[in-house]
Design a protein around this motif. Structure first.
Motif, PDB file in Angstrom:
ATOM      1  N   LYS A 145      -3.851 -68.084 -22.429  1.00  0.00           N
ATOM      2  CA  LYS A 145      -5.056 -67.623 -21.723  1.00  0.00           C
ATOM      3  C   LYS A 145      -5.271 -66.131 -21.964  1.00  0.00           C
ATOM      4  O   LYS A 145      -6.372 -65.679 -22.242  1.00  0.00           O
ATOM      5  CB  LYS A 145      -4.920 -67.860 -20.215  1.00  0.00           C
ATOM      6  CG  LYS A 145      -5.179 -69.274 -19.774  1.00  0.00           C
ATOM      7  CD  LYS A 145      -5.075 -69.387 -18.246  1.00  0.00           C
ATOM      8  CE  LYS A 145      -4.911 -70.856 -17.873  1.00  0.00           C
ATOM      9  NZ  LYS A 145      -4.918 -71.096 -16.432  1.00  0.00           N
TER      10      LYS A 145
ATOM     11  N   PHE B  11     -12.091 -75.478 -21.629  1.00  0.00           N
ATOM     12  CA  PHE B  11     -11.943 -74.779 -22.906  1.00  0.00           C
ATOM     13  C   PHE B  11     -10.952 -73.620 -22.832  1.00  0.00           C
ATOM     14  O   PHE B  11     -10.839 -72.837 -23.778  1.00  0.00           O
ATOM     15  CB  PHE B  11     -13.303 -74.261 -23.397  1.00  0.00           C
ATOM     16  CG  PHE B  11     -14.280 -75.357 -23.669  1.00  0.00           C
ATOM     17  CD1 PHE B  11     -14.107 -76.206 -24.749  1.00  0.00           C
ATOM     18  CD2 PHE B  11     -15.365 -75.569 -22.825  1.00  0.00           C
ATOM     19  CE1 PHE B  11     -15.001 -77.235 -24.995  1.00  0.00           C
ATOM     20  CE2 PHE B  11     -16.267 -76.593 -23.058  1.00  0.00           C
ATOM     21  CZ  PHE B  11     -16.087 -77.441 -24.141  1.00  0.00           C
TER      22      PHE B  11
ATOM     23  N   ALA C 123      -6.394 -65.523 -25.429  1.00  0.00           N
ATOM     24  CA  ALA C 123      -7.808 -65.906 -25.602  1.00  0.00           C
ATOM     25  C   ALA C 123      -8.711 -64.771 -25.124  1.00  0.00           C
ATOM     26  O   ALA C 123      -9.711 -64.428 -25.765  1.00  0.00           O
ATOM     27  CB  ALA C 123      -8.106 -67.192 -24.837  1.00  0.00           C
TER      28      ALA C 123
ATOM     29  N   PRO D 191      -7.131 -72.312 -22.829  1.00  0.00           N
ATOM     30  CA  PRO D 191      -5.803 -72.853 -23.180  1.00  0.00           C
ATOM     31  C   PRO D 191      -4.952 -73.036 -21.927  1.00  0.00           C
ATOM     32  O   PRO D 191      -5.282 -72.490 -20.863  1.00  0.00           O
ATOM     33  CB  PRO D 191      -5.198 -71.791 -24.094  1.00  0.00           C
ATOM     34  CG  PRO D 191      -6.257 -70.834 -24.431  1.00  0.00           C
ATOM     35  CD  PRO D 191      -7.371 -70.987 -23.444  1.00  0.00           C
TER      36      PRO D 191
ATOM     37  N   SER E 123     -10.663 -74.129 -28.197  1.00  0.00           N
ATOM     38  CA  SER E 123     -10.651 -73.277 -26.999  1.00  0.00           C
ATOM     39  C   SER E 123     -11.824 -72.312 -27.047  1.00  0.00           C
ATOM     40  O   SER E 123     -12.509 -72.160 -28.065  1.00  0.00           O
ATOM     41  CB  SER E 123      -9.341 -72.483 -26.898  1.00  0.00           C
ATOM     42  OG  SER E 123      -9.420 -71.307 -27.698  1.00  0.00           O
TER      43      SER E 123
ATOM     44  N   ALA F 259     -15.183 -71.660 -19.517  1.00  0.00           N
ATOM     45  CA  ALA F 259     -13.990 -72.275 -20.120  1.00  0.00           C
ATOM     46  C   ALA F 259     -13.068 -72.865 -19.052  1.00  0.00           C
ATOM     47  O   ALA F 259     -12.534 -73.969 -19.217  1.00  0.00           O
ATOM     48  CB  ALA F 259     -13.239 -71.240 -20.962  1.00  0.00           C
TER      49      ALA F 259
END
Lengths: 212, 212
Positions: A87, A79, A90, A81, A158, A74
């Motif tokens: 983050k 991908f 996520a 945030p 995301s 990511a």
């Protein structure tokens, strides 16, 4: 440094490896998709950093732990945030879904889908408990989301959306009786699923002998 | 936006909350250090996002999951390594230590330190198994480290070093028979411990009634 080369090693199912595969596909980044068949696991196990999969090999070294692998991809391919807060959320979402997946897998997928364990006598009670846990997990994610947006954090997809989609896609396919009736989740799930790049990936991806 | 305000809620022990407290101290960032006594947990539990601690409250919302909280503070205050690869490995290290902590806590701290469970009959066997797991965990971390550096990734302290230190500090204090003889680990542990800012923190930190 040589051009980046990636090799993802996982079992021949979607499970905890599919989010990595899907991110590579969305980023149009080639990678080696090494899928281990059950009989080869004993040999492969000793080559892994921690005795478990998935493992991502990079030019810099091997990464293990699903959330670490997904965070790496990511970060590299856009991908993750943007803010420290999103983050962290996520990562929190991925860890929560990963724990849930562990419980569903050991209690239901092993006996009912992979058929490597006898079906427990209390299978219906287990399904009921896990359905409640799925709903609790989705309520937690909904609660930290920005509810007006297409995806969990914003209108941009995301890693958390991708992990949510891949984990729940299998769960909804193999145990439809556990499906969520959470409207917010169904909206996000369908926003991922109907993304044209995701549609294209799904159309061409490898199917495993187990169908999941 | 208002000035950042942080409140960390955790039990009155070091455990999974201490790395967050130590990072705030090193960053000279004020925060509210809410320590829950056992008897108050039932009331507090319903206010947490997932029914467990630690929880970090920020101006933007509550974060739960230890690795998510530590990642957030590390991103905000400069304890996250610089590259995507090392960030992912820092997360992998934290997740691995967090799993290990869970096993040590439920099997040994609960009966022997917190005294909330009877001592299991096979306590010596459990100690032996967990000592092996600690060594395996430390060998995993050593293997992904840059061995010539002061800390895991470089000569700059990171969130992974801080989590390693705080988790192992308690473990070495309360169960010295599980201590590692891994030379590499002892070097990193002492490099964290003898950092003057860490020394200053240790000198002034709150001690809990349990002494851990």
């Amino acid at each position: 440094m040589a051009a980046p080369q990636y090799k993802l090693t996982y079992f021949d199912v979607r499970g905890r490896g599919e989010a990595a595969r899907l991110m590579f596909a969305l980023a149009k980044q080639d990678f080696e998709d090494q899928r281990i068949q059950g009989g080869d696991w004993a040999t492969v196990k000793s080559t892994t950093p921690q005795g478990f999969l998935p493992v991502l090999e990079t030019n810099e070294g091997k990464i293990s732990q699903t959330t670490a692998i997904n965070t790496y991809i990511a970060e590299k391919f856009g991908f993750m945030p943007d803010t420290a807060y999103e983050k962290a959320q996520a990562i929190s979402v991925m860890l929560t879904l990963n724990d849930l997946t562990g419980r569903i897998s050991s209690q239901l997928y092993m006996p009912l889908v992979y058929k490597v364990m006898p079906v427990p006598e209390d299978v219906e009670a287990k399904k009921k408990t896990l359905a409640e846990e799925i709903n609790t997990c989705l309520a937690f994610i909904e609660n930290l989301s920005n509810s007006g947006s297409k995806f969990i954090f914003s209108d941009k997809i995301s890693v958390a959306d991708i992990f949510l989609f891949t984990i729940m896609e299998t769960q909804r396919q193999v145990l439809p009786e556990l499906n969520s009736d959470n409207e917010w989740f169904l909206k996000v799930f369908n926003n991922v699923k109907t993304d044209p790049r995701v549609q294209e990936y799904i159309k061409h991806r490898k199917t495993s002998p187990l169908g999941v």
